[in-house]
Motif scaffolding. Structure first.
Motif, PDB file in Angstrom:
ATOM      1  N   GLU A 231       0.817  -1.213   0.000  1.00 55.37           N
ATOM      2  CA  GLU A 231       0.000   0.000   0.000  1.00 55.37           C
ATOM      3  C   GLU A 231       0.855   1.269   0.000  1.00 55.37           C
ATOM      4  N   ARG A 232       1.974   1.248   0.736  1.00 52.76           N
ATOM      5  CA  ARG A 232       2.821   2.436   0.797  1.00 52.76           C
ATOM      6  C   ARG A 232       3.346   2.806  -0.593  1.00 52.76           C
ATOM      7  N   LEU A 233       3.841   1.817  -1.315  1.00 50.85           N
ATOM      8  CA  LEU A 233       4.340   2.076  -2.668  1.00 50.85           C
ATOM      9  C   LEU A 233       3.226   2.577  -3.584  1.00 50.85           C
ATOM     10  N   VAL A 241       2.153  10.605  -9.572  1.00 51.20           N
ATOM     11  CA  VAL A 241       1.355  10.857 -10.778  1.00 51.20           C
ATOM     12  C   VAL A 241       0.521  12.120 -10.597  1.00 51.20           C
ATOM     13  N   LYS A 242      -0.075  12.263  -9.433  1.00 51.30           N
ATOM     14  CA  LYS A 242      -0.926  13.422  -9.161  1.00 51.30           C
ATOM     15  C   LYS A 242      -0.139  14.724  -9.262  1.00 51.30           C
ATOM     16  N   GLN A 243       1.119  14.709  -8.796  1.00 49.69           N
ATOM     17  CA  GLN A 243       1.947  15.907  -8.828  1.00 49.69           C
ATOM     18  C   GLN A 243       2.635  16.119 -10.173  1.00 49.69           C
ATOM     19  N   GLY A 244       2.438  15.180 -11.114  1.00 50.41           N
ATOM     20  CA  GLY A 244       3.055  15.317 -12.424  1.00 50.41           C
ATOM     21  C   GLY A 244       4.545  15.058 -12.430  1.00 50.41           C
ATOM     22  N   GLU A 245       5.047  14.288 -11.452  1.00 44.49           N
ATOM     23  CA  GLU A 245       6.479  13.994 -11.359  1.00 44.49           C
ATOM     24  C   GLU A 245       6.778  12.759 -12.204  1.00 44.49           C
ATOM     25  N   ARG A 246       7.016  12.965 -13.475  1.00 41.37           N
ATOM     26  CA  ARG A 246       7.102  11.873 -14.439  1.00 41.37           C
ATOM     27  C   ARG A 246       8.222  10.889 -14.112  1.00 41.37           C
ATOM     28  N   LEU A 247       9.431  11.377 -13.885  1.00 35.63           N
ATOM     29  CA  LEU A 247      10.564  10.493 -13.628  1.00 35.63           C
ATOM     30  C   LEU A 247      10.352   9.683 -12.358  1.00 35.63           C
ATOM     31  N   HIS A 248       9.926  10.356 -11.299  1.00 36.84           N
ATOM     32  CA  HIS A 248       9.695   9.660 -10.026  1.00 36.84           C
ATOM     33  C   HIS A 248       8.562   8.646 -10.166  1.00 36.84           C
ATOM     34  N   ALA A 249       7.516   8.989 -10.912  1.00 37.48           N
ATOM     35  CA  ALA A 249       6.388   8.070 -11.113  1.00 37.48           C
ATOM     36  C   ALA A 249       6.829   6.820 -11.867  1.00 37.48           C
ATOM     37  N   ASN A 250       7.697   6.968 -12.858  1.00 31.83           N
ATOM     38  CA  ASN A 250       8.200   5.810 -13.603  1.00 31.83           C
ATOM     39  C   ASN A 250       9.001   4.875 -12.705  1.00 31.83           C
ATOM     40  N   LEU A 251       9.849   5.432 -11.877  1.00 28.43           N
ATOM     41  CA  LEU A 251      10.658   4.609 -10.965  1.00 28.43           C
ATOM     42  C   LEU A 251       9.770   3.893  -9.952  1.00 28.43           C
ATOM     43  N   LEU A 252       8.785   4.595  -9.414  1.00 30.42           N
ATOM     44  CA  LEU A 252       7.892   3.983  -8.424  1.00 30.42           C
ATOM     45  C   LEU A 252       7.019   2.902  -9.049  1.00 30.42           C
ATOM     46  N   LEU A 253       6.582   3.096 -10.306  1.00 31.86           N
ATOM     47  CA  LEU A 253       5.769   2.075 -10.970  1.00 31.86           C
ATOM     48  C   LEU A 253       6.567   0.787 -11.135  1.00 31.86           C
ATOM     49  N   ARG A 254       7.823   0.892 -11.563  1.00 32.99           N
ATOM     50  CA  ARG A 254       8.648  -0.309 -11.707  1.00 32.99           C
ATOM     51  C   ARG A 254       8.820  -1.019 -10.361  1.00 32.99           C
ATOM     52  N   GLU A 255       9.063  -0.247  -9.313  1.00 34.90           N
ATOM     53  CA  GLU A 255       9.225  -0.853  -7.991  1.00 34.90           C
ATOM     54  C   GLU A 255       7.926  -1.493  -7.517  1.00 34.90           C
ATOM     55  N   LEU A 256       6.794  -0.825  -7.772  1.00 33.80           N
ATOM     56  CA  LEU A 256       5.498  -1.336  -7.338  1.00 33.80           C
ATOM     57  C   LEU A 256       5.141  -2.638  -8.044  1.00 33.80           C
ATOM     58  N   VAL A 257       5.285  -2.681  -9.370  1.00 34.69           N
ATOM     59  CA  VAL A 257       4.962  -3.892 -10.126  1.00 34.69           C
ATOM     60  C   VAL A 257       5.899  -5.032  -9.727  1.00 34.69           C
ATOM     61  N   GLY A 258       7.178  -4.721  -9.530  1.00 35.31           N
ATOM     62  CA  GLY A 258       8.110  -5.750  -9.078  1.00 35.31           C
ATOM     63  C   GLY A 258       7.721  -6.332  -7.733  1.00 35.31           C
ATOM     64  N   GLU A 259       7.233  -5.490  -6.844  1.00 36.79           N
ATOM     65  CA  GLU A 259       6.782  -5.961  -5.530  1.00 36.79           C
ATOM     66  C   GLU A 259       5.530  -6.820  -5.657  1.00 36.79           C
ATOM     67  N   LEU A 260       4.605  -6.439  -6.534  1.00 34.42           N
ATOM     68  CA  LEU A 260       3.393  -7.232  -6.731  1.00 34.42           C
ATOM     69  C   LEU A 260       3.730  -8.631  -7.240  1.00 34.42           C
ATOM     70  N   PHE A 261       4.561  -8.723  -8.256  1.00 33.31           N
ATOM     71  CA  PHE A 261       4.905 -10.017  -8.834  1.00 33.31           C
ATOM     72  C   PHE A 261       5.816 -10.830  -7.909  1.00 33.31           C
ATOM     73  N   GLY A 262       6.626 -10.142  -7.125  1.00 36.52           N
ATOM     74  CA  GLY A 262       7.548 -10.863  -6.268  1.00 36.52           C
ATOM     75  C   GLY A 262       6.925 -11.397  -4.995  1.00 36.52           C
ATOM     76  N   SER A 263       5.860 -10.762  -4.514  1.00 40.66           N
ATOM     77  CA  SER A 263       5.305 -11.128  -3.210  1.00 40.66           C
ATOM     78  C   SER A 263       4.027 -11.950  -3.293  1.00 40.66           C
ATOM     79  N   ALA A 264       3.315 -11.901  -4.426  1.00 42.07           N
ATOM     80  CA  ALA A 264       2.020 -12.595  -4.499  1.00 42.07           C
ATOM     81  C   ALA A 264       2.179 -14.097  -4.283  1.00 42.07           C
ATOM     82  N   GLY A 265       3.129 -14.721  -4.996  1.00 43.31           N
ATOM     83  CA  GLY A 265       3.403 -16.140  -4.808  1.00 43.31           C
ATOM     84  C   GLY A 265       2.392 -17.083  -5.426  1.00 43.31           C
TER      85      GLY A 265
END
Length: 457
Positions: A231-233, A241-265
């Motif tokens: 949830e934090r990620l 995304v809301k603040q329009g921070e494109r670079l930061h949003a791209n990095l966070l999306l990669r980290e978020l998707v990686g966490e979803l696929f890595g932890s679901a099991g």
């Protein structure tokens, strides 16, 4: 059906039979050709026609069997290709791994499916399978065995799988993953077995060291009760995304998707998490006023798309291209318009209230913004600080009064909210390079009148 085909192929034969019913046998002329040759030719043509029809019928039957199933207890006829003596069945799904290929790309998928189908025809006996069924991404194959035990059938099935994978890699450098259902005895369970093999194939997300996934070996793989949704990620990504921070949003999306696929099991847990992420994003889009984008097509289609995602790279690319980039573009456009409107309000306040005790704090309070935020925004967009802009406008007004009026310098300083005239004189000299009195002497009304009289003379 046989009578119909014979009638279509040889209408003359039908007419001859009709004539035979009207005339006595002695009156029927003997054909000039040998009847046995004509019958053999007819037989060969009929067999060819039936074989073609049988192949099409077997493919249709295989498709119906896997995708829709059969009523319980119904068996296949031998002419379809499944003998009544068949005891054990299984379904396997074969999919090319495009991410691991060097020779093939997405546009070559049709060619790859054709190669796989031919390899299956060569390596698996036709009497032990139905034709492969394709859905553009995968090939599904129903295989069966007569007589042997369940264990013997499993061994034979494993042998076929190894041969197919080995041959595809050896001759075409093509790597494939294969999902295999449980073995079963009732043909009516074929459709359920097809779904089992599809589910088994989803486990390749976590089991990258192998490319064969048996449904029965994965029964113990249940969702990890200790795994928590990140949830934090998610909140950080949504905020970026809301603040329009494109670079930061791209990095966070990669980290978020990686966490979803890595932890679901487990594929089912992963699907729930991906759908949850989609619905969260849709809800925020509604709050951001993007209803047109939200309802441009039926939301269920998006759910089907997210459930079809097979890898973390696919999921990241889909969320970025379909959702995040359009959101960022819209938000950036809205923010530019919003910031421009906010700056216009501040500039209007300065121009209308320069002769009052105006300050950044008072402006921020009236607009309900943090003073630090307004200070940074003003400096970034106007390339000058708020206090410098206010001071410059006051000096501009002082210049106008010095030229057009006879107001004393002290009164001008008071009107412009200076505590004393000396402070005003020092500030004016820094900006104009001369004192207010010198400025009036040089540009004031008296000087202008003298110049006008000189021009008339």
């Amino acid at each position: 059906m046989v009578s119909f085909i014979i009638g279509r192929l040889h209408p003359r034969q039908r007419r001859t039979s009709a004539d035979a019913s009207k005339h006595p046998p002695s009156s029927i002329p003997h054909p000039s050709a040998d009847p046995s040759c004509e019958w053999n030719a007819l037989k060969r043509r009929l067999e060819a026609e039936l074989n073609g029809q049988r192949a099409e019928l077997r493919h249709y039957y295989a498709q119906e069997l896997l995708l829709r199933g059969l009523p319980s207890g119904q068996r296949a006829f031998g002419s379809i290709g499944i003998p009544a003596e068949a005891e054990w069945f299984a379904v396997m799904i074969i999919e090319p791994e495009l991410a691991l290929q060097t020779r093939f790309a997405e546009q070559d998928r049709g060619l790859m499916m054709f190669a796989i189908r031919n390899m299956l025809d060569e390596l698996i006996p036709s009497g032990s399978r139905l034709p492969a069924v394709s859905n553009d991404q995968q090939l599904a194959l129903l295989v069966f065995a007569i007589g042997p035990s369940q264990e013997a059938f499993k061994n034979t099935l494993s042998s076929w799988i190894r041969e197919v994978q080995s041959a595809l890699f050896r001759y075409l450098s093509l790597q494939v993953s294969i999902g295999v259902s449980r073995t079963f005895k009732e043909l009516s369970k074929s459709s359920a077995a097809y779904q089992e093999s599809v589910e088994a194939l989803k486990f390749r997300i976590w089991t990258k060291e192998t490319s064969v996934f048996l449904c029965e070996d994965l029964d113990a793989a249940v969702p990890n009760s200790a795994a928590l949704y990140p949830e934090r990620l998610e909140r950080e990504w949504i905020e970026a995304v809301k603040q329009g921070e494109r670079l930061h949003a791209n990095l966070l999306l990669r980290e978020l998707v990686g966490e979803l696929f890595g932890s679901a099991g487990n594929p089912r847990m992963l699907e729930l998490w991906l759908v949850r992420l989609l619905l969260t994003l849709l809800d925020h889009m509604r709050q951001w006023g993007m209803s047109a984008k939200l309802w441009s097509s039926y939301p269920a289609s998006y759910i089907r798309q997210v459930l079809a995602l097979r890898t973390a790279d696919e999921a990241e690319r889909w969320f970025r291209q379909v959702w995040m980039e359009p959101c960022l573009t819209t938000i950036e456009e809205n923010m530019k318009s919003y910031k421009r409107n906010l700056l216009d309000q501040i500039v209007t306040m300065i121009r209308e209230e320069y002769d009052t005790d105006l300050s950044l704090e008072s402006v921020a309070g009236r607009l309900h913004y943090n003073p630090n935020y307004l200070s940074g925004l003003f400096n970034k967009e106007m390339h000058i600080t708020f206090s410098e802009y206010l001071s410059k406008h006051r000096h501009d007004m002082a210049c106008q009064w010095l030229i057009e009026t006879h107001l004393p310098v002290k009164e001008i300083a008071c009107k412009l909210q200076y505590k004393n005239s000396q402070n005003f004189i020092r500030s004016f000299r820094r900006s104009q390079g001369m004192t207010p009195g010198e400025y009036r002497m040089k540009y004031g009304r008296k000087r202008l009148l003298e110049e006008a009289v000189g021009l008339e003379n």
